[in-house]
Structures are given as C-alpha cells and as structure tokens.
Scaffold this active site. Structure first.
Site, PDB file in Angstrom:
ATOM      1  N   ASP A 407     -21.347   1.738 -14.535  1.00 40.53           N
ATOM      2  CA  ASP A 407     -20.002   1.383 -14.962  1.00 40.53           C
ATOM      3  C   ASP A 407     -19.405   0.393 -14.041  1.00 40.53           C
ATOM      4  OD1 ASP A 407     -17.907   2.277 -16.561  1.00 40.53           O
ATOM      5  OD2 ASP A 407     -17.318   4.232 -15.420  1.00 40.53           O
ATOM      6  N   GLU A 410     -17.719  -4.701 -14.630  1.00 39.32           N
ATOM      7  CA  GLU A 410     -17.127  -6.099 -15.092  1.00 39.32           C
ATOM      8  C   GLU A 410     -17.121  -7.284 -14.168  1.00 39.32           C
ATOM      9  OE1 GLU A 410     -16.484  -2.746 -17.461  1.00 39.32           O
ATOM     10  OE2 GLU A 410     -15.507  -2.910 -15.529  1.00 39.32           O
ATOM     11  N   ASP A 485     -13.587   3.144 -22.460  1.00 35.72           N
ATOM     12  CA  ASP A 485     -12.884   4.283 -22.466  1.00 35.72           C
ATOM     13  C   ASP A 485     -12.062   4.268 -23.674  1.00 35.72           C
ATOM     14  OD1 ASP A 485     -13.812   4.845 -20.079  1.00 35.72           O
ATOM     15  OD2 ASP A 485     -12.228   3.546 -18.965  1.00 35.72           O
TER      16      ASP A 485
END
Length: 814
Positions: A407, A410, A485
């Site tokens: 997670d 990015e 999300d």
C-alpha cells in the site's frame, strides 16, 4: 475541503496538450539497420522495431538517426519477441513502407503520419502522427465514427472512454472517486480502439506523466508526454481478445495464484489486537461463513515500522498465525515503502549503510512524511536494493505468512505539494540515473516485483500472493490489484464494473474492489449487493476504514448475514470455474471479468454496456446497484440464456426487466455451457477437486460445446514442472440424444477423486435411458455409489455419476 475558490474566473490554466506542436515531417532520411529502421524528419525521428508477429514498436524521438542509440526499456515489457528476419523497406516518391511478417507500416513522407496494414494492404489501425513541442512530444490517432475506446487501466466513468481525458500519474486519492477524476493509483497507458467488432491496441511505454485526451476532438485522440520519448507499441487485432492476448504477450501474464487467494478475504483499517483477529476468525467458523484470509493494516506494526509487530497489541504473532492456519485462515500484513528514519531501527540502518534509498539531487536520502513520521524510501529502480527489500520478507515467511499487501506505493508522501516524491529525486536505475518525474509510475511495480520475487525465494516452492495499490503496465506479473480507497456509495459499487472490465482489457485479470466500501459507513442493503457482486470478482475482499462501522457479514442482522453467507458459499462452490479462468488468464492473458464487447464482438448493442459483465465466457452477471431496488433491466446477448437459480430459458438479443429482491443476484448461463462446481467448504484446501460436479446447461436447440477444466495442488509451483491436469468435457446435443464425454488432455497431478458427477440442467422430463448405466432410485442414493444415474423431477435435473478414469462417454436418450 475544496470550495468554489477553485473556479475563480482569474484562474486560467494551460494544459500540456493545449501547447503548440509541430509535426515530425517531412522525412529527409531512411536508415535500415536490419533489426530497426530509423526515419529522420525535419523535427523528429521515428524508430521502427518489431516486438512480435502482430506488434510493432514505433518510437518518436527528437534526435536524428546519427544520435540515436539503444532506446530505453522499462520493466513493463518482457525481453525479446522481435522478428527473426530482417526488416524490409520500400521507398517511393510519396511514402516509405517497412514490413516484416504479418505487419506493414506505411509512412507518408510529407507529414510522417503512418498506418499499419496486413501484407495485402488492409488497414489494421487508423492513421497516427507524431508531433514535437517545447519539451514534450505528442501522438494523435484517428477515432473512427461510432468507435469505442477501452482500456486505460484504472479509470473512473463508464466503459467507453471516448469523450474522456485521463492523466497517467499514480496518485494517492482519498477524495471520493468521481467520474471527472483524471488520476488514480494505477497507470496502465494502453488504449484499445474498437469499431464494429474489430480492434487495435496502442501501449505507450513511458512511466512519466502521460495525458490521454479523447475529449478535445471527437475525430482523434491526443497523447501528450511531459518527459522522455514517445515509445509506442501498436498491436493488431482484429478481435478484442486478439489485442488483449497479444498485449499481455508483450507485457506478461499473471502466474497462477495460490488457491487460498481466490477465497473470501476480510480486512479492516485496523483489527487492533491479536485477540481481536483470533476472535474474528473463530466467529467466521462458528457462523459457517467461508473465509481464507484476514488482513492486518498498519496498527499491527511497532510504531508503524515495516517488518515489525507491535509487542503489546500482537505479543505472539507466530502463535496467532499458527492458530489461524489450523482454522484454514491466512494472514496478509500490509507493507508500505516508507522506512522510518530511526537509528535504533535495523531496517533503516542497514538500508542507509548500503545506500539503498532514493536520493535528492544533492545526493542525500530523500525524506518524506508517512505513517511512521519522517521516512526514507527504497530505490526499486536498483536491482541490489530491490533484492535487499525482497529478502527482508523472510521476517514474514518465517512466521508462516505467504501473502503481502503493498500500500502507499505510488509512493504517497504527506505534507508535500506533489503528494509524492519531488520530481527531481534521483533513482540510481542500475547505473543509469533517472529522475522521479521520469520514473514515477514504475515505483509501485518495482516494489511489487521486489516483494514477489523475495517471497518466492523464501517460501520454498509455495506460491506467494501480493496485492498492490499502485502499479504500471506489467504489474499483472507480480500482483493482484484493488481499486483503492473507494467509499460506501452505491455509485462506487456500480463504478467497479466498468473499471474492472477496462482493467481486464489493460492486461490485469486479478482485480477487485473493497466490498462494502472503504470510507463512509455501509448499510446492510449495500453490503448485501456489494457482496453479491464481489462473489464474482476475481479478488473478493471486504475492507473498511478506521472509525467507520464494522462491516463483517454478521454486523447488520440475521437476514444480511444469511444472504452474504449464501453468496460467499456460492463463490466457493464455483471455485473450479474461477480457478480454471485464472489458468486461462495465465496462459492467454484474457481476463476473468469481461465486457460484452469482448465476448460478443458481433453484437453492437453490447459495446457500451457498463452495468453487467461476463464472468469467464459462460456466466452473465447483472448486479443490482441502486438502493431499495428489486427490478433491473438486463441485456441478453444473442443466443439462449438460462437463469442460474430458476432454470428459466430466455432468448437473447433483447433487454428484459428481471425481478431481483434483496436475496437475488441475477445470474445467467449461456445455453450449452459447462459450469464446474464443487461442494462448499469453509476454506480452500487444494484445486484437485475431491468433489467435482460438472453442470451442463442444456439448451432448447442443437448444441456442440467443449470445456477444459484445470486442476493442480493449488499451493506450490510444481504446476510449472507440468504437475497439473486438464480435463476436456464435451457435449453434442441433438433433439433425441445428448452425448457427453470427458478425457484427460494432460494428467500429471494425482487428485483424490473416485468419481465425477455430471448434472444436466433443464431436463424437462426423465431420460428414457442412459447407455451402460443403471438407474438409481434417487439423487441422495446416487451419492452412495460410484456409478449410475438418477432424475430429480422437482429441479428438472439428471444426475449421472461416473468413475474417475482417463476417458468416459455417456449417451443419454431423451
């Protein structure tokens, strides 16, 4: 909070794609180097190389041929794949033709625009043209009137992307995902042009910022790059399946996942203690709701340091994991890339000593704030740093963990204007430094690759499972993805359908959404409808956010609990079908969730359907995605369809209003299809189905069909050495007879079956006879023998049990 200040009238904004550009042409020189052809123009050059029989790489660069060395290659593209023969060039007064094998590229000299054809001159793509501007390159491609645009990875909105605009820039987006959001977590820059059943694909291999604009002009799309070269791979069809299969041959296909990863998975941000996790698992078993995995979010760590467990909340992780394994439940912990800057923290000290973290342009480790506070970030562009990171996962595998959740990769960085690393951060890139602005979209892929390969090295032949939030083209080789999300909004339930179909056409077969929604708080009705759809998602994970309502299946009363139990159990009964679909994805690249356009390319009425999907090639799924709704319109493609639950026959080529109360998900089977099933279990064991129930859905007319079932041990890499089975089931259905066969195409895995149960659905009357088999009194009695048949008049089903062996044939006389 965003307000109307964002649209002040003095806030003019110039987009990159609005800047002036100049075409590359006219062409001034052609150089054939056998394996590549360079065509130099006044304002830029094109480099042509073949990447397979049906894929050509056409790179646009600013330099002349004399200055062009080897072009950069990113981890997205598999090595090799070019033609064995040299490229041929033919130059005329107005054009240059370059050809090899099945493809020919025709370039107009004046403009350097080009079209790709087959050897006979039939167009396989529309016309494309490259342009150059101040510090950026642009590609324009024609859009046929009435065509659809698919692919483009993880994007919001409807299935057809024509008229939309997206920016490929991996972003941590916590704001509600709405249709005009241009960037999310995954950047998969592959565009598929589809018109009247024929398609071609365009993949732009550049991990910097890319803008795809199908909005500014209805007659063509624009692709703008902020950094680097315009490195384009054109893949010919003609069908959508051809394009997807050939694109994944270029960028890779998923490995077979462990079977447990195909089961139901439960997560929350966060389950706060070891005892809460164990009680959660015990509750699943007590309530007989199947479950295979429980996720641990960031609160399991010691002050959010990766590769640690909090000594108070989780005092005995090995004991917890051992007890969960006895219950048939795996643990999947979250691992973020941010490493806390703390001299007392061994991971930081070791990485800093080895110089494995991303650098500022001044040569210092880049620092950014994430969950642990000020952190540094591994440089996944470097092979040594990646291997170091992968090997750190022995911390987890030694505890009995074989799944990891990546997670924040990015990467997300707090308190920073860009919300990620600064564009001038430097990646070592194995001795060929590159800035973060040029490499940004590769970061998540690099992390997942390092994680997957590290897990493989430490699991002693057991298959790893990696789930990632961020990725780039090729991510399917290393990880499953989920759509980030989302929120407990009905609109987000609906949005997953076109999102997953386009992810599938972008090479990502193993995907899912947070069932029930992550942020906000779900309702019982929304949880039911999302669980129904999620039972047919390749990844089936329920996940909710900190401070929202808990949303395990039993949290909203007995009715919601029972419906969720039924559909999660149905997923487990259909695991042979799903597992076989995973195998097809690993072999051909074809996705599990498919658009109607992919499965029915000759039917234009299905080209833009966004609210239903094919699950494999035989099941049509039409979720309800509005509150307090008991009816919905379903479009049935041409052919005959059978209601999975009731057996009702429906003619295709029409829309129909269907009744779907809360406990009903509309599911339909294409007539003449085989659907393999098994007995429901509380968790997965292996994929050599001990109870194999092969259902054949009989149609009203004559049918001829074939289905190949795949099975292996479901857990190890031995299938790569050939230890698997493929069983081919066949049906020849005519007015008076039905001939069913099965045979092993490949048999190198020993399952525990003694018999196979064939169930013929929709038999309006009892068969007159079945050659060579004895009629048994009832279906329940048939369960006690290894050979025979029985008829269930209430369900209109004929059950045939035959011994497990190499070859069998059954002839049923109607």
């Amino acid at each position: 909070m965003l307000t109307s200040e964002m649209i002040r009238p003095d806030g003019a904004l110039v987009q990159v794609s609005d800047l002036e550009v100049t075409q590359f042409g006219p062409a001034v020189e052609v150089k054939n180097e056998n394996e590549r052809v360079i065509i130099s123009g006044v304002h830029g050059a094109m480099v042509l190389q073949w990447a397979g029989d049906h894929t050509v790489r056409i790179s646009g660069v600013r330099a002349s041929w004399a200055e062009i060395g080897p072009l950069p290659s990113y981890a997205a593209v598999l090595p090799g794949g070019g033609p064995e023969s040299s490229l041929e060039t033919l130059e005329t007064e107005n054009a240059i033709e370059v050809s090899s094998g099945q493809l020919r590229v025709r370039i107009e000299k004046q403009t350097m625009s080009f079209i790709i054809t087959d050897p006979a001159g039939n167009a396989l793509t529309n016309r494309h043209q490259y342009y150059t501007g101040d510090n950026h390159l642009q590609c324009r491609g024609g859009i046929t009137d009435g065509a659809q645009i698919y692919g483009l990875g993880e994007t919001t909105g409807f299935l057809n992307k024509r008229g939309e605009r997206y920016t490929m820039w991996n972003s941590d987006v916590y704001a509600p995902h709405v249709a005009d959001m241009e960037s999310l977590y995954q950047s998969i820059p592959v565009l598929v042009h589809h018109h009247e059943g024929k398609a071609f694909g365009l993949f732009v291999d550049n991990p910097g910022k890319i803008i795809f604009d199908m909005r500014a002009n209805r007659e063509h799309f624009r692709i703008d790059l902020e950094t680097g070269d315009l490195d384009c791979y054109f893949t010919a069809g003609p069908a959508l399946k051809d394009v997807v299969s050939r694109y994944t041959a270029l960028t890779g296909r998923m490995d077979m996942p462990p079977l447990w990863a195909a089961g139901y998975q439960q997560s929350r941000y966060s389950y706060m203690s070891q005892e809460e996790v164990l009680e959660l698992a015990r509750t699943f078993r007590a309530k007989e709701i199947p479950c295979d995995a429980i996720y641990l979010d960031i609160h399991y760590m010691d002050e959010f340091r990766v590769f640690t467990f909090d000594p108070v909340r989780f005092p005995d992780p090995k004991g917890m994991i051992t007890e969960l394994r006895k219950l048939g439940i795996r643990v999947v912990p979250i691992v973020d890339p941010g490493v806390k800057m703390d001299e007392k923290y061994g991971v930081y000290r070791d990485g800093d000593r080895r110089d494995y973290f991303c650098k500022t342009k001044e040569g210092l480790s880049f620092q950014g704030e994430v969950w642990p506070g000020i952190s540094v970030f591994p440089d996944f562009s470097d092979a040594e740093a990646s291997r170091w990171w992968g090997d750190l996962h022995r911390f987890y595998t030694d505890l009995g963990i074989s799944g990891i959740w990546n997670d924040m990769n990015e990467p997300s960085v707090f308190a920073c204007e860009s919300k990620t690393m600064d564009p001038d951060v430097v990646h070592g890139n194995n001795g060929m430094p590159i800035t973060h602005g040029q490499w940004h979209n590769m970061y998540g892929l690099g992390m997942s690759k390092a994680t997957y390969e590290g897990m493989e090295r430490t699991l002693n032949g057991e298959r790893p499972f990696v789930l990632t939030r961020a990725g780039y083209a090729g991510i399917q080789r290393y990880a499953a993805v989920w759509t980030g999300d989302n929120r407990s909004f009905w609109e987000h339930l609906a949005m997953f359908m076109p999102m997953s179909m386009n992810l599938g056409m972008s090479g990502i077969a193993f995907c899912g959404s947070d069932i029930g929604g992550f942020e906000h708080s779900t309702t019982g009705e929304l949880l039911v409808r999302w669980t129904q759809m999620g039972a047919f998602s390749p990844l089936c994970r329920n996940h909710s956010a900190y401070k929202t309502l808990y949303q395990e299946p039993w949290r909203f009363g007995p009715e919601v609990e029972e419906i969720c139990r039924q559909y999660i159990s149905l997923r487990y009964r259909l695991l042979p079908y799903l597992y076989t679909a995973f195998n097809e994805a690993s072999q051909s690249g074809l996705p599990i969730i498919r658009s109607l356009a992919m499965e029915f390319p000759e039917d234009p009425r299905g080209y833009t359907v966004s609210d239903q999907f094919m699950y494999g090639d035989s099941l049509l799924i039409a979720p309800v995605y509005r509150p307090e709704t008991e009816h919905r319109v379903v479009y049935f493609p041409p052919g005959e369809w059978i209601d999975f639950a009731t057996g009702e026959r429906l003619e295709g080529g029409q829309h129909r209003m269907v009744h779907a109360p809360l406990e009903v998900l509309p599911i339909y089977v294409k007539a003449g299809s085989f659907i393999p099933m098994t007995s429901p279990e509380q968790h997965t064991s292996d994929a050599g189905w001990r109870d194999l129930i092969m259902c054949y859905f009989s149609g009203a007319g004559d049918f001829s069909s074939e289905y190949t079932l795949y099975e292996d041990d479901g857990s190890t890499s031995r299938y790569r050495q050939g230890q698997y089975n493929t069983l081919i089931f066949g049906a020849e259905e005519q007015e008076l007879t039905l001939r069913l066969t099965y045979r092993y195409e490949h048999q190198a895995y020993g399952n525990r079956r003694k018999s196979v149960l064939l169930v013929i659905k929709n038999m309006a009357s009892m068969p007159k006879s079945i050659e060579g088999l004895e009629l048994i009194g009832s279906v329940s009695e048939l369960e006690q023998v290894h050979q025979g048949w029985a008829y269930d008049a209430l369900r209109k089903e004929c059950h045939i049990r035959i011994p497990q062996q190499q070859l069998w044939e059954v002839v049923l006389n109607k």
